[in-house]
Write a protein that holds these residues in place. Structure first.
Motif, short mmCIF file in Angstrom:
data_model
loop_
_atom_site.label_atom_id
_atom_site.label_comp_id
_atom_site.label_asym_id
_atom_site.label_seq_id
_atom_site.Cartn_x
_atom_site.Cartn_y
_atom_site.Cartn_z
N LEU A 1 0.83 -1.21 0.00
CA LEU A 1 0.00 0.00 0.00
C LEU A 1 0.86 1.26 0.00
N ILE A 2 1.88 1.27 0.85
CA ILE A 2 2.78 2.44 0.91
C ILE A 2 3.52 2.61 -0.41
N SER A 3 3.96 1.49 -0.98
CA SER A 3 4.71 1.56 -2.24
C SER A 3 3.83 2.08 -3.37
N ALA A 4 2.57 1.64 -3.42
CA ALA A 4 1.67 2.09 -4.48
C ALA A 4 1.38 3.58 -4.36
N ILE A 5 1.22 4.08 -3.16
CA ILE A 5 0.93 5.51 -2.97
C ILE A 5 2.17 6.35 -3.25
N ASP A 6 3.33 5.87 -2.82
CA ASP A 6 4.57 6.62 -3.05
C ASP A 6 4.92 6.74 -4.52
N ALA A 7 4.43 5.82 -5.34
CA ALA A 7 4.78 5.82 -6.76
C ALA A 7 4.33 7.11 -7.45
N ASN A 8 3.27 7.71 -6.99
CA ASN A 8 2.78 8.96 -7.61
C ASN A 8 2.13 9.83 -6.54
N SER A 9 2.89 10.10 -5.49
CA SER A 9 2.32 10.83 -4.34
C SER A 9 2.01 12.29 -4.66
N ASN A 10 2.68 12.87 -5.67
CA ASN A 10 2.42 14.27 -6.00
C ASN A 10 1.03 14.48 -6.60
N HIS A 11 0.48 13.42 -7.19
CA HIS A 11 -0.84 13.51 -7.80
C HIS A 11 -1.84 12.64 -7.05
N THR A 12 -1.59 12.47 -5.76
CA THR A 12 -2.48 11.67 -4.92
C THR A 12 -2.86 12.48 -3.69
N LEU A 13 -4.14 12.49 -3.37
CA LEU A 13 -4.66 13.20 -2.20
C LEU A 13 -5.28 12.19 -1.26
N LEU A 14 -4.86 12.25 0.01
CA LEU A 14 -5.30 11.28 1.01
C LEU A 14 -6.28 11.94 1.99
N SER A 15 -7.16 11.12 2.51
CA SER A 15 -8.18 11.61 3.43
C SER A 15 -7.73 11.43 4.88
N CYS A 16 -8.01 12.45 5.71
CA CYS A 16 -7.74 12.37 7.14
C CYS A 16 -9.01 12.74 7.90
N LYS A 17 -8.92 12.79 9.20
CA LYS A 17 -10.10 13.05 10.04
C LYS A 17 -9.73 14.02 11.14
N LEU A 18 -10.52 15.07 11.30
CA LEU A 18 -10.31 16.04 12.39
C LEU A 18 -11.19 15.67 13.57
N THR A 19 -10.61 15.69 14.76
CA THR A 19 -11.34 15.33 15.98
C THR A 19 -11.05 16.34 17.08
N GLY A 20 -11.88 16.27 18.14
CA GLY A 20 -11.67 17.13 19.30
C GLY A 20 -11.93 18.59 19.05
N TYR A 21 -13.14 18.90 18.63
CA TYR A 21 -13.47 20.30 18.33
C TYR A 21 -13.65 21.09 19.62
N ASN A 22 -13.02 22.27 19.67
CA ASN A 22 -13.12 23.17 20.81
C ASN A 22 -13.97 24.37 20.41
N PRO A 23 -15.24 24.45 20.89
CA PRO A 23 -16.12 25.56 20.46
C PRO A 23 -15.59 26.93 20.86
N GLU A 24 -14.92 27.02 22.00
CA GLU A 24 -14.43 28.32 22.46
C GLU A 24 -13.35 28.88 21.52
N LYS A 25 -12.46 28.01 21.07
CA LYS A 25 -11.39 28.45 20.17
C LYS A 25 -11.78 28.33 18.71
N GLY A 26 -12.85 27.59 18.46
CA GLY A 26 -13.26 27.38 17.07
C GLY A 26 -12.25 26.60 16.27
N ALA A 27 -11.60 25.62 16.90
CA ALA A 27 -10.55 24.85 16.24
C ALA A 27 -10.58 23.42 16.74
N PHE A 28 -9.98 22.53 15.95
CA PHE A 28 -9.85 21.13 16.32
C PHE A 28 -8.50 20.91 16.99
N THR A 29 -8.43 19.88 17.78
CA THR A 29 -7.20 19.62 18.53
C THR A 29 -6.36 18.49 17.94
#
Length: 432
Positions: free
Chosen positions: A145-173
Motif C-alpha cells: 500500500l505504501i509503495s503504491a501511494i509513493d509511486a505517484n504521491s504528488n498527484h495523490t490526495l489522502l483523506s484524514c479526520k479532524l477530531t476534538g473540536y473546541n467551540p471556544e477556540k473554534g478549532a480542532f485539537t
C-alpha cells in the motif's frame, strides 16, 4: 295549523337561547366601500397575524411535544424540492469526476494493486477517500500500500479526520491520518463531513478548518484546487452549498479499471466505497454514499456554484408584502356574493403560493439565489385566521369602548343585542 306553527316557533326559540336563558341576536355586516389599497385595518390585521405567529412559534419551541415538528422544520429547505424537480426531468453524466468502487476489496495488497492500475491510466488527480487507521498484522499488505501511494504521491490526495473540536477556540485539537502518515510527505485533507445539523441532511461543505493554529483544507476544496492547478488559501465564504443538480458520475468497479482505462485518463478519480451502509448519509435527494457527496462538493466548487442565501430580514420583508397583499385581496374577495367568494379566496391563496415557489425555483436555477420562503408561506397560511380574530377585536371595541377607530373600520359591526329569556317571553309573538 296554528298550533303546529307555534310549536315550531318555540323549538326555534329554544335552539337560539343559550343555557343561561339569553337569546343572542348577532347582527353584523361589512362596511362596503372602496378604501383603496392602503388601510390601517390591513396594518392592524398584520399585527394580529404577527402575534399569532409568535404565539405558535413560542409554543412549538418550548413544549417538548412539538420538538419533532421543530426539528423537521429546521432540517427542511426549499432547495430539496428544487433538486427533486431537476433530477426528475433528466440526469446528465459528468465525466470530469470518476468514482472507483472498491467495496469488494478488503486485503490491502488488493487495494494497492487497484491503486497501481488507476495510476497506469494516468489520471490528473487520484483522491483516496479511505482512512487506514491501524497498521494491523498484514505487513506485506502495508508495504504494498505504501509503495503504491509513493509511486505517484504528488498527484495523490489522502483523506484524514479532524477530531476534538473546541467551540471556544473554534478549532480542532487532533488530526487523525493513516498509519503511514509519518513515512512520507503526502497531501492530506479532512474528509469527515462538517455540518451544523448533527445527524441531519447534508447540504453544505466547508473549505477550511482550524487545527490548533494551522489551516487544514477539506477534501473537496483541496481536490478541486489540485485538479485545476490553483493554490489553496483561506477564502471569505468558508461554508458552501452542495449543488445536487441533475448530474451524476460514472462508477467503475475495482476489477474493471483496466477495461475502462480511457474513462480515467486526465480525470479526477475518487477511490472509495459506494455500497456500504456505514458510509451512507442523508441528502436532499435521498441516501447517498460519502464518496458521492464528496464528488458533488468538488463539482460545486469547480463550477463556481455559489448559492446566495436570502437574509432573514429580506425574508421578513417579503412576508410582510405578501401578507399585506393577501389582507387587501381577501377583503375585496369577501365582497363577492356567497359562495363564489369562498372558492375565489382559495384559488387566490393557491395561486400566490404557487407563484412564490415558481419564482424561488427560477431564482435558484438561473441566478443561484435561494429565497427563504418559510416566513412568507407561514404568513399566508395565517392570514384568514388572523382576519377572524381582528374582526372579533373590532366588534368588541365597538361595543365596549367609545373609540372612533372601530366606527371607521372597514370591518365595522352592528351593535350586539342580548335579550333575556324573561323579556323575550313577555314580547308578543309577532315581535319574536
Amino acid at each position: 295549523m296554528k298550533q303546529s306553527e307555534q310549536a315550531d316557533n318555540q323549538k326555534e326559540d329554544k335552539k337560539s337561547r343559550n343555557r343561561f336563558g339569553v337569546k343572542l341576536l348577532f347582527i353584523r355586516w361589512y362596511r362596503v366601500e372602496d378604501c383603496g389599497f392602503f388601510s390601517w385595518d390591513y396594518i392592524g390585521h398584520l399585527v394580529v397575524l404577527s402575534l399569532i405567529a409568535l404565539l405558535l412559534g413560542g409554543i412549538t419551541m418550548n413544549l417538548s411535544i412539538f420538538s419533532p415538528m421543530t426539528r423537521a422544520l429546521d432540517d427542511f429547505s426549499m432547495t430539496d424540492v428544487y433538486y427533486e424537480i431537476q433530477r426528475n426531468n433528466s440526469i446528465e453524466m459528468d465525466t470530469s469526476i470518476v468514482l472507483v468502487d472498491m467495496t469488494k476489496l478488503h486485503n490491502r495488497s488488493e487495494i494497492a494493486q487497484t491503486i497501481r492500475e488507476i495510476q497506469q491510466c494516468k489520471p490528473r488527480l487520484l483522491v483516496i477517500d479511505l482512512l487506514f487507521e491501524r497498521e494491523g498484522d498484514d505487513l506485506i499488505g502495508n508495504a504494498d500500500l505504501i509503495s503504491a501511494i509513493d509511486a505517484n504521491s504528488n498527484h495523490t490526495l489522502l483523506s484524514c479526520k479532524l477530531t476534538g473540536y473546541n467551540p471556544e477556540k473554534g478549532a480542532f485539537t487532533h488530526q487523525l491520518n493513516s498509519f503511514f502518515g509519518e513515512f512520507g510527505n503526502y497531501h492530506w485533507a479532512y474528509g469527515n463531513v462538517m455540518q451544523k445539523q448533527t445527524g441531519g441532511c447534508i447540504r453544505q461543505y466547508s473549505l477550511c478548518q482550524k487545527m490548533q493554529d494551522e489551516d487544514v483544507y477539506s477534501l473537496p476544496y483541496l481536490a478541486a484546487c489540485m485538479y485545476q492547478g490553483n493554490q489553496p488559501h483561506r477564502e471569505d465564504m468558508n461554508e458552501r452549498t452542495i449543488v445536487y443538480g441533475n448530474t451524476d458520475f460514472p462508477v467503475v468497479a475495482c476489477d474493471e479499471v483496466k477495461q475502462f482505462g480511457r474513462l480515467l485518463t486526465d480525470k479526477l478519480v475518487i477511490l472509495g466505497t459506494i455500497s456500504t451502509e456505514e458510509d451512507s448519509h442523508i441528502t436532499p435527494v435521498g441516501k447517498m454514499p460519502g464518496m458521492k457527496i464528496q464528488a458533488y462538493s468538488m463539482l460545486s466548487y469547480m463550477e463556481h456554484h455559489t448559492i446566495t442565501q436570502m437574509s432573514t430580514w429580506a425574508s421578513l420583508l417579503l412576508a410582510f408584502l405578501c401578507c399585506y397583499l393577501s389582507a387587501w385581496a381577501g377583503y375585496k374577495l369577501y365582497l363577492i356574493p356567497q359562495p363564489v367568494c369562498l372558492y375565489a379566496i382559495k384559488a387566490y391563496y393557491f395561486c400566490i403560493a404557487a407563484l412564490l415557489v415558481w419564482a424561488s425555483f427560477i431564482c435558484f436555477v438561473k441566478f443561484n439565489y435561494n429565497i427563504n420562503l418559510l416566513y412568507p408561506l407561514l404568513g399566508i397560511a395565517l392570514v384568514e385566521e388572523s382576519r377572524i380574530h381582528y374582526k372579533w377585536g373590532i366588534a368588541m371595541l365597538q361595543k365596549y369602548t367609545n373609540w372612533s377607530f372601530p366606527k371607521h373600520s372597514i370591518y365595522q359591526f352592528s351593535v350586539v343585542k342580548s335579550i333575556k329569556k324573561d323579556e323575550l317571553d313577555k314580547k308578543p309573538e309577532e315581535e319574536t
